[in-house]
Design a protein around this motif. Sequence first.
Motif, PDB file in Angstrom:
ATOM      1  N   VAL A  65       4.318  19.745   4.790  1.00  7.83           N
ATOM      2  CA  VAL A  65       4.270  18.821   3.646  1.00  7.83           C
ATOM      3  C   VAL A  65       5.673  18.328   3.299  1.00  7.83           C
ATOM      4  CG1 VAL A  65       3.819  18.720   1.156  1.00  7.83           C
ATOM      5  CG2 VAL A  65       2.120  19.702   2.699  1.00  7.83           C
ATOM      6  N   MET A  66       6.666  19.221   3.345  1.00  6.87           N
ATOM      7  CA  MET A  66       8.031  18.792   3.030  1.00  6.87           C
ATOM      8  C   MET A  66       8.564  17.827   4.079  1.00  6.87           C
ATOM      9  SD  MET A  66      10.000  22.031   1.319  1.00  6.87           S
ATOM     10  CE  MET A  66       9.743  23.174   2.651  1.00  6.87           C
ATOM     11  N   LEU A  67       8.281  18.074   5.352  1.00  8.12           N
ATOM     12  CA  LEU A  67       8.715  17.152   6.395  1.00  8.12           C
ATOM     13  C   LEU A  67       8.028  15.798   6.259  1.00  8.12           C
ATOM     14  CD1 LEU A  67       8.915  19.457   9.539  1.00  8.12           C
ATOM     15  CD2 LEU A  67      10.794  18.302   8.374  1.00  8.12           C
ATOM     16  N   THR A  68       6.740  15.811   5.943  1.00  6.64           N
ATOM     17  CA  THR A  68       6.015  14.563   5.756  1.00  6.64           C
ATOM     18  C   THR A  68       6.569  13.779   4.569  1.00  6.64           C
ATOM     19  OG1 THR A  68       4.041  15.606   6.664  1.00  6.64           O
ATOM     20  CG2 THR A  68       3.726  13.578   5.417  1.00  6.64           C
ATOM     21  N   ALA A  69       6.873  14.472   3.487  1.00  2.00           N
ATOM     22  CA  ALA A  69       7.432  13.808   2.312  1.00  2.00           C
ATOM     23  C   ALA A  69       8.806  13.231   2.625  1.00  2.00           C
ATOM     24  CB  ALA A  69       7.521  14.787   1.145  1.00  2.00           C
ATOM     25  N   THR A  70       9.621  13.958   3.374  1.00  2.00           N
ATOM     26  CA  THR A  70      10.948  13.463   3.732  1.00  2.00           C
ATOM     27  C   THR A  70      10.857  12.219   4.589  1.00  2.00           C
ATOM     28  OG1 THR A  70      11.835  15.708   3.631  1.00  2.00           O
ATOM     29  CG2 THR A  70      13.131  14.081   4.822  1.00  2.00           C
ATOM     30  N   VAL A  71       9.996  12.247   5.595  1.00  2.00           N
ATOM     31  CA  VAL A  71       9.840  11.087   6.466  1.00  2.00           C
ATOM     32  C   VAL A  71       9.294   9.908   5.682  1.00  2.00           C
ATOM     33  CG1 VAL A  71       8.529  10.191   8.440  1.00  2.00           C
ATOM     34  CG2 VAL A  71       9.620  12.428   8.577  1.00  2.00           C
ATOM     35  N   THR A  72       8.358  10.150   4.787  1.00  2.00           N
ATOM     36  CA  THR A  72       7.772   9.077   3.995  1.00  2.00           C
ATOM     37  C   THR A  72       8.792   8.459   3.046  1.00  2.00           C
ATOM     38  OG1 THR A  72       5.637  10.195   4.087  1.00  2.00           O
ATOM     39  CG2 THR A  72       5.896   8.491   2.416  1.00  2.00           C
ATOM     40  N   LEU A  73       9.620   9.284   2.418  1.00  2.00           N
ATOM     41  CA  LEU A  73      10.596   8.759   1.462  1.00  2.00           C
ATOM     42  C   LEU A  73      11.710   7.979   2.136  1.00  2.00           C
ATOM     43  CD1 LEU A  73      10.894  11.750  -1.012  1.00  2.00           C
ATOM     44  CD2 LEU A  73       9.874   9.521  -1.444  1.00  2.00           C
ATOM     45  N   TYR A  74      12.123   8.399   3.317  1.00  2.00           N
ATOM     46  CA  TYR A  74      13.243   7.743   3.993  1.00  2.00           C
ATOM     47  C   TYR A  74      12.800   6.744   5.049  1.00  2.00           C
ATOM     48  CZ  TYR A  74      16.384  10.923   1.668  1.00  2.00           C
ATOM     49  OH  TYR A  74      17.088  11.597   0.722  1.00  2.00           O
ATOM     50  N   GLN A  75      11.519   6.468   5.145  1.00  2.00           N
ATOM     51  CA  GLN A  75      11.006   5.576   6.180  1.00  2.00           C
ATOM     52  C   GLN A  75      11.396   4.120   5.923  1.00  2.00           C
ATOM     53  OE1 GLN A  75       6.806   5.796   6.606  1.00  2.00           O
ATOM     54  NE2 GLN A  75       6.807   4.862   8.618  1.00  2.00           N
ATOM     55  N   ASP A  76      11.425   3.687   4.667  1.00  2.00           N
ATOM     56  CA  ASP A  76      11.663   2.281   4.362  1.00  2.00           C
ATOM     57  C   ASP A  76      13.141   1.945   4.178  1.00  2.00           C
ATOM     58  OD1 ASP A  76      11.708   3.862   2.143  1.00  2.00           O
ATOM     59  OD2 ASP A  76      10.980   2.302   0.793  1.00  2.00           O
ATOM     60  N   ARG A  77      14.049   2.816   4.558  1.00  2.00           N
ATOM     61  CA  ARG A  77      15.482   2.509   4.483  1.00  2.00           C
ATOM     62  C   ARG A  77      15.864   1.682   5.693  1.00  2.00           C
ATOM     63  NH1 ARG A  77      19.447   5.854   1.531  1.00  2.00           N
ATOM     64  NH2 ARG A  77      18.263   6.743  -0.159  1.00  2.00           N
TER      65      ARG A  77
END
Length: 59
Positions: A26-38
């Motif tokens: 869940v933490m990895l998914t949240a990290t990828v999701t938050l930084y995906q649109d940079r």
Amino acid sequence: MIANKKMAMPDKITMINLVWSAMIAVMLTATVTLYQDRSDVDGSNYPQVTGRYSDISYY
């Protein structure tokens, strides 16, 4: 009675491992999701940190 305790221990360890693995996922998914649109890969919005030493006298 001792055999029941031995059978219960792997279940607890398995549950702890499953919960830990799910939490990491869940933490990895949240990290990828938050930084995906940079879109700024070069970091133009942030100052670059360098290792250069500038000898400026403050006195």
